[in-house]
Design an enzyme around this catalytic site. Sequence first.
Site, short mmCIF file in Angstrom:
data_model
loop_
_atom_site.label_atom_id
_atom_site.label_comp_id
_atom_site.label_asym_id
_atom_site.label_seq_id
_atom_site.Cartn_x
_atom_site.Cartn_y
_atom_site.Cartn_z
N ASN A 105 67.48 112.02 43.09
CA ASN A 105 67.63 113.45 43.24
C ASN A 105 66.57 114.16 42.67
O ASN A 105 66.76 115.36 43.03
CB ASN A 105 69.03 113.66 42.95
CG ASN A 105 69.59 113.22 41.54
OD1 ASN A 105 69.43 112.04 41.28
ND2 ASN A 105 69.57 114.12 40.64
N GLN A 155 71.17 110.87 48.40
CA GLN A 155 70.04 111.48 48.53
C GLN A 155 69.29 111.08 49.96
O GLN A 155 68.22 111.72 50.32
CB GLN A 155 68.90 111.69 47.75
CG GLN A 155 69.49 112.71 46.43
CD GLN A 155 69.39 114.11 46.77
OE1 GLN A 155 68.67 114.46 47.60
NE2 GLN A 155 70.20 114.77 45.89
N SER A 186 77.34 111.40 50.33
CA SER A 186 77.87 112.74 50.31
C SER A 186 77.51 113.83 51.44
O SER A 186 76.45 113.92 51.83
CB SER A 186 77.67 113.46 48.65
OG SER A 186 78.38 114.68 48.83
N THR A 207 96.34 113.01 51.34
CA THR A 207 95.97 113.24 52.63
C THR A 207 94.91 113.47 52.91
O THR A 207 94.00 114.09 52.21
CB THR A 207 97.11 114.56 52.79
OG1 THR A 207 98.36 114.11 52.65
CG2 THR A 207 96.86 114.93 54.26
N CYS A 252 72.71 119.67 37.45
CA CYS A 252 73.79 119.10 36.35
C CYS A 252 73.21 119.06 35.17
O CYS A 252 73.79 119.22 34.20
CB CYS A 252 74.11 117.66 36.88
SG CYS A 252 74.33 117.14 38.48
C1 LIG Z 1 74.62 115.24 44.71
C2 LIG Z 1 74.60 113.59 44.10
C3 LIG Z 1 75.62 113.05 43.63
C4 LIG Z 1 77.03 113.63 43.71
O1 LIG Z 1 77.57 113.82 44.91
P1 LIG Z 1 78.83 114.89 44.97
O2 LIG Z 1 79.06 114.77 46.22
O3 LIG Z 1 78.23 116.29 44.76
O4 LIG Z 1 79.79 114.55 43.90
C5 LIG Z 1 75.62 111.75 43.23
N1 LIG Z 1 74.41 111.00 43.48
C6 LIG Z 1 73.28 111.74 43.89
C7 LIG Z 1 71.90 110.89 43.68
C8 LIG Z 1 73.22 112.86 44.15
O5 LIG Z 1 72.06 113.58 44.62
#
Ligand SMILES: *Cc1c(COP(=O)(O)O)cnc(C)c1O
Length: 395
Positions: free
Chosen positions: A151, A179, A199, A237, A324
């Site tokens: 990331n 990513q 995600s 849910t 982060c």
């Molecule tokens: C953004 C990210 C996450 C976390 O995902 P969320 O949906 O925000 O909890 C985990 N791993 C990587 C490599 C990311 O870029």
Amino acid sequence: MKIYADNAATTKMSKTAIDAMMPYIEELYGNPSSLYSFGQRAKEAVERAREDVARCIGAEPREIIFTSGGSEADNQALLSAAAIGKRKGKTHIISDAIEHHAVLHTLKKLEKEGFVVTLLPVSESGIVNVRDVEKAIRDDTCLVTVMTANNEIGTLQPIREIGALCREKGVLFHTDAVQAVGHIPVDVVKDNIDMLSASAHKFHGPKGTGFLYAKKGVALSNLIEGGAQERGRRAGTENVAGIVAMSAALSESVENMGETAKRLSVLRDKLIKGLSEISHSALNGDARMRLPSNVNFCFEGIEGESLLLLLDDMGIAASSGSACTSGSLDPSHVLLAIGRVHDVAHGSLRLTIGDDATEEEIDYIIAAVKEVVKKLRGFSPVWRDLESGKTKHIL
Ligand SMILES: *Cc1c(COP(=O)(O)O)cnc(C)c1O
């Protein structure tokens, strides 16, 4: 000009995703667990989404568990693999130094519970060596977890080879593909993946929605106890609107992937070339094995935070380290892992361009970064010492 160049942090929801989710907020708001047709229509939408998501990564629908995002999927994958390992007396886990904190912090927790974790180093360009993985595998290894794409510096890992190795040795392989999914081809069968995290908000879906793929036969442990949703693997849910929007966003991203990746790679390389003209700078990560949208640089004699603020004044949203880690004084663990010393790591800039980025915007970003770096160096006592020869340049 206003340019959002922080797509690794989150992306704008696509029109397709918003349109897909609206009916499930406004009209079809039934609970998928309810038996009347109003609830069943919501359930059908969730199951259709599961089929679409599965198809996008080469999985079967029953191998997909919907979660609240990438972090939850990472946590569930690692804790499940650890529980499976423990039942067989296997308590060794292999990962690497540049994983996301959702993986690294879960590994820390497992260490406290008695697991032994080997964190492999990466090369100077941020890539895990398959031979290192091979050498690290022991008789009691229960899991290898290596991300598909980083990331911060965008590097692509040799996951297909690592997966093949794990298959051969009978070790579970998980990859944090947050990513990668929706941006580069990912196929759980071809890539030999047992578990994968993704995600929605990283591929133009909504925040707070994601999924975990777990190959048939991999027993998942629950993080959340309660009802029998997700075949008893994840209570609560279902986020129906979010799940529907995620599948729409993913299907669209995958459909356009080839064309988008090709266009973005050209713009990325133009941006890299432009920023390389700044003296005493260096590209972080690998020039070729990287995400089509990712550019990450270190500039000597610069504070990343100041760089971000001045770029913000010029309408550019970018990042230094990862979202982060910014806000803490420690430099990014990823930049330290590729061998950047503290001072240099502090002067980092991550630009992750959007699918709709234009050549004009890239020119604007290059000019803005050049101007801001020059300005900040003009004020910097660190830079003065470097230029006078009092301290030595590293880059
Ligand atoms: C953004 C990210 C996450 C976390 O995902 P969320 O949906 O925000 O909890 C985990 N791993 C990587 C490599 C990311 O870029």
